[in-house]
Design an enzyme around this catalytic site. Sequence first.
Site, PDB file in Angstrom:
ATOM      1  CB  SER A  46      -1.023   0.292   1.461  1.00  0.00           C
ATOM      2  OG  SER A  46      -0.706   0.688   2.275  1.00  0.00           O
ATOM      3  CE  LYS A  89      -3.262   2.015   4.528  1.00  0.00           C
ATOM      4  NZ  LYS A  89      -3.512   0.600   3.946  1.00  0.00           N
TER       5      LYS A  89
END
Length: 159
Positions: A46, A89
């Site tokens: 990610s 993230k």
Amino acid sequence: MFSSLKLIKKFAKQALVVGGYLGYTACIVHCTSEYLGDIVICQGPSMEPTITSYDVILTEHVSIIKKEINRGDIIISRSPSNPKEFICKRVKGIPGDKIRKGFSSQVIPKGHVWLEGDNKNNSTDSRTYGPVPMGLLRGKAVCRVYPFDKATKFSSTPS
């Protein structure tokens, strides 16, 4: 018999001293990893190309404790969908920011942040589960320490 009692006392005293040092060391390690920072091994695609699987990241916790989180920071957080897992993230929005989600927009509520992976095509993030409570945030990524040839300090903007 007297000498064996003396030997037991000596052994007990040494065991208490060693136990005390081990307890003291454990307290220092716990407080350091809980309040100052720790080392994290990131997994998953990610955050590619910024962070790849098995990169070792140094994190600091002071920014999270003081709630000094900025757009662009790379954050380690508990997953909102599975609190046993941690996610890595980038902060895309802070409280009060307006985020476009498809054809609608959403204002990030107080006490929450909007997190997205740099690899938008392969990231489960706030676009899926919405704003993330700041209470789930664990640390802010400072730098990559391994692999050594890719060691770098992170900035607040995607590379």
